[in-house]
Design a protein around this motif. Sequence first.
Motif, PDB file in Angstrom:
ATOM      1  N   LEU A   1       0.719  -1.174  -0.201  1.00  0.00           N
ATOM      2  CA  LEU A   1       0.123   0.697   0.082  1.00  0.00           C
ATOM      3  C   LEU A   1       1.049   1.087  -0.221  1.00  0.00           C
ATOM      4  CD1 LEU A   1      -2.511  -0.246  -0.329  1.00  0.00           C
ATOM      5  CD2 LEU A   1      -3.322   0.098   2.086  1.00  0.00           C
TER       6      LEU A   1
ATOM      7  N   ARG B   1       2.143   1.742  -3.093  1.00  0.00           N
ATOM      8  CA  ARG B   1       0.968   2.202  -4.327  1.00  0.00           C
ATOM      9  C   ARG B   1       0.336   4.020  -4.016  1.00  0.00           C
ATOM     10  NH1 ARG B   1      -2.613  -2.675  -6.141  1.00  0.00           N
ATOM     11  NH2 ARG B   1      -4.288  -0.474  -7.187  1.00  0.00           N
ATOM     12  N   GLU B   2       0.906   4.068  -3.055  1.00  0.00           N
ATOM     13  CA  GLU B   2       0.631   5.759  -2.524  1.00  0.00           C
ATOM     14  C   GLU B   2       1.354   6.327  -3.693  1.00  0.00           C
ATOM     15  OE1 GLU B   2       0.522   5.521   1.947  1.00  0.00           O
ATOM     16  OE2 GLU B   2      -1.726   4.302   1.736  1.00  0.00           O
TER      17      GLU B   2
ATOM     18  N   TRP C   1       1.763   7.463  -7.006  1.00  0.00           N
ATOM     19  CA  TRP C   1       0.935   9.062  -7.251  1.00  0.00           C
ATOM     20  C   TRP C   1       1.315   9.701  -7.138  1.00  0.00           C
ATOM     21  CZ3 TRP C   1      -3.353   7.308 -10.275  1.00  0.00           C
ATOM     22  CH2 TRP C   1      -3.126   5.957  -9.529  1.00  0.00           C
TER      23      TRP C   1
ATOM     24  N   TRP D   1     -10.852   4.194   4.355  1.00  0.00           N
ATOM     25  CA  TRP D   1     -10.327   5.262   2.873  1.00  0.00           C
ATOM     26  C   TRP D   1     -11.796   5.913   2.600  1.00  0.00           C
ATOM     27  CZ3 TRP D   1      -7.443   2.338  -0.469  1.00  0.00           C
ATOM     28  CH2 TRP D   1      -5.693   2.396   0.086  1.00  0.00           C
TER      29      TRP D   1
ATOM     30  N   ARG E   1     -11.315   6.585  -2.889  1.00  0.00           N
ATOM     31  CA  ARG E   1      -9.501   6.305  -3.373  1.00  0.00           C
ATOM     32  C   ARG E   1      -9.675   4.526  -3.165  1.00  0.00           C
ATOM     33  NH1 ARG E   1      -5.327   6.573   1.237  1.00  0.00           N
ATOM     34  NH2 ARG E   1      -4.144   6.206   0.637  1.00  0.00           N
TER      35      ARG E   1
ATOM     36  N   GLN F   1     -10.214   4.314  -7.231  1.00  0.00           N
ATOM     37  CA  GLN F   1      -9.069   4.818  -7.904  1.00  0.00           C
ATOM     38  C   GLN F   1      -7.697   3.673  -8.198  1.00  0.00           C
ATOM     39  OE1 GLN F   1      -7.582   8.421  -7.721  1.00  0.00           O
ATOM     40  NE2 GLN F   1      -5.019   8.037  -6.768  1.00  0.00           N
ATOM     41  N   GLU F   2      -7.583   2.755  -6.612  1.00  0.00           N
ATOM     42  CA  GLU F   2      -6.406   1.763  -5.939  1.00  0.00           C
ATOM     43  C   GLU F   2      -7.139   0.445  -6.320  1.00  0.00           C
ATOM     44  OE1 GLU F   2      -3.642   2.390  -4.651  1.00  0.00           O
ATOM     45  OE2 GLU F   2      -3.698   4.322  -4.848  1.00  0.00           O
TER      46      GLU F   2
ATOM     47  N   THR G   1       4.024  -3.159  -9.675  1.00  0.00           N
ATOM     48  CA  THR G   1       2.788  -3.184  -9.965  1.00  0.00           C
ATOM     49  C   THR G   1       1.702  -4.780  -9.056  1.00  0.00           C
ATOM     50  OG1 THR G   1       2.143  -3.780 -11.591  1.00  0.00           O
ATOM     51  CG2 THR G   1       2.145  -1.493 -10.946  1.00  0.00           C
TER      52      THR G   1
ATOM     53  N   ASP H   1       1.377  -7.350  -6.957  1.00  0.00           N
ATOM     54  CA  ASP H   1       0.844  -7.842  -4.984  1.00  0.00           C
ATOM     55  C   ASP H   1       0.896  -8.682  -4.412  1.00  0.00           C
ATOM     56  OD1 ASP H   1      -1.024  -9.433  -6.413  1.00  0.00           O
ATOM     57  OD2 ASP H   1      -3.039  -8.241  -5.890  1.00  0.00           O
TER      58      ASP H   1
END
Length: 204
Positions: free
Chosen positions: A32, A35-36, A39, A77, A81, A84-85, A117, A119
């Motif tokens: 996570l 991933r943050e 952006w 969240w 959001r 978006q994720e 990317t 996971d």
Amino acid sequence: MKKVYADVIQFRNTHYDFGYMQGELIKDSILLKNRERQWLVRKPLFRIDKEETEQVFKKLAPNIWEEFIGLQDALKWPIERVLQEFGGYRVNINPSGCSIYVGDDYMIRNYDYHPKTYDGRFVLFQPTDGGFSKLYGSWAGTIHTTAYFPKDLEAWIVLGGDQEPAKFSFSSWLKGEDLSLKTIEGDIDTDIPFAHMERADWFK
């Protein structure tokens, strides 16, 4: 050559609970955090209309919407959001080479994610509320490959190439017997960081 792993995640319950469980698993993870950070470099080229998106999911895949709500509750969240994720929205990126090969008695699926990317999860989900859901700069290498044999109800997964797959009985799993595997390991020839294992530098 890098030693990588994928977690084996098994779950039986509702779609909402499945989303909540996944949120609990990832909320403090390096995945996570990576991933943050993406952006900071990538700019979304889309606008999320929550009402429109909810209508579409509730019409075409209502159980997936319940998973999003579970994720939202676990992660605390806003739904925008979560969408978006995890909602399938994408930024402009170079295409990858994921592929599927299907025969009468098998299906083989190649996952050519970029390491930044990926996971690192192999998920088995048995819903109790109906419906099963679910070049180095651009990455042209295979990260994991799965094979499914519906006649025998057997599944295989391998990380990297030229390695023996982990094999398991999907039939036994559907009858309630958990897999003994907790992770799957393999070797992949790259120095690119994997988002679920280490800090990814999005500026490279």
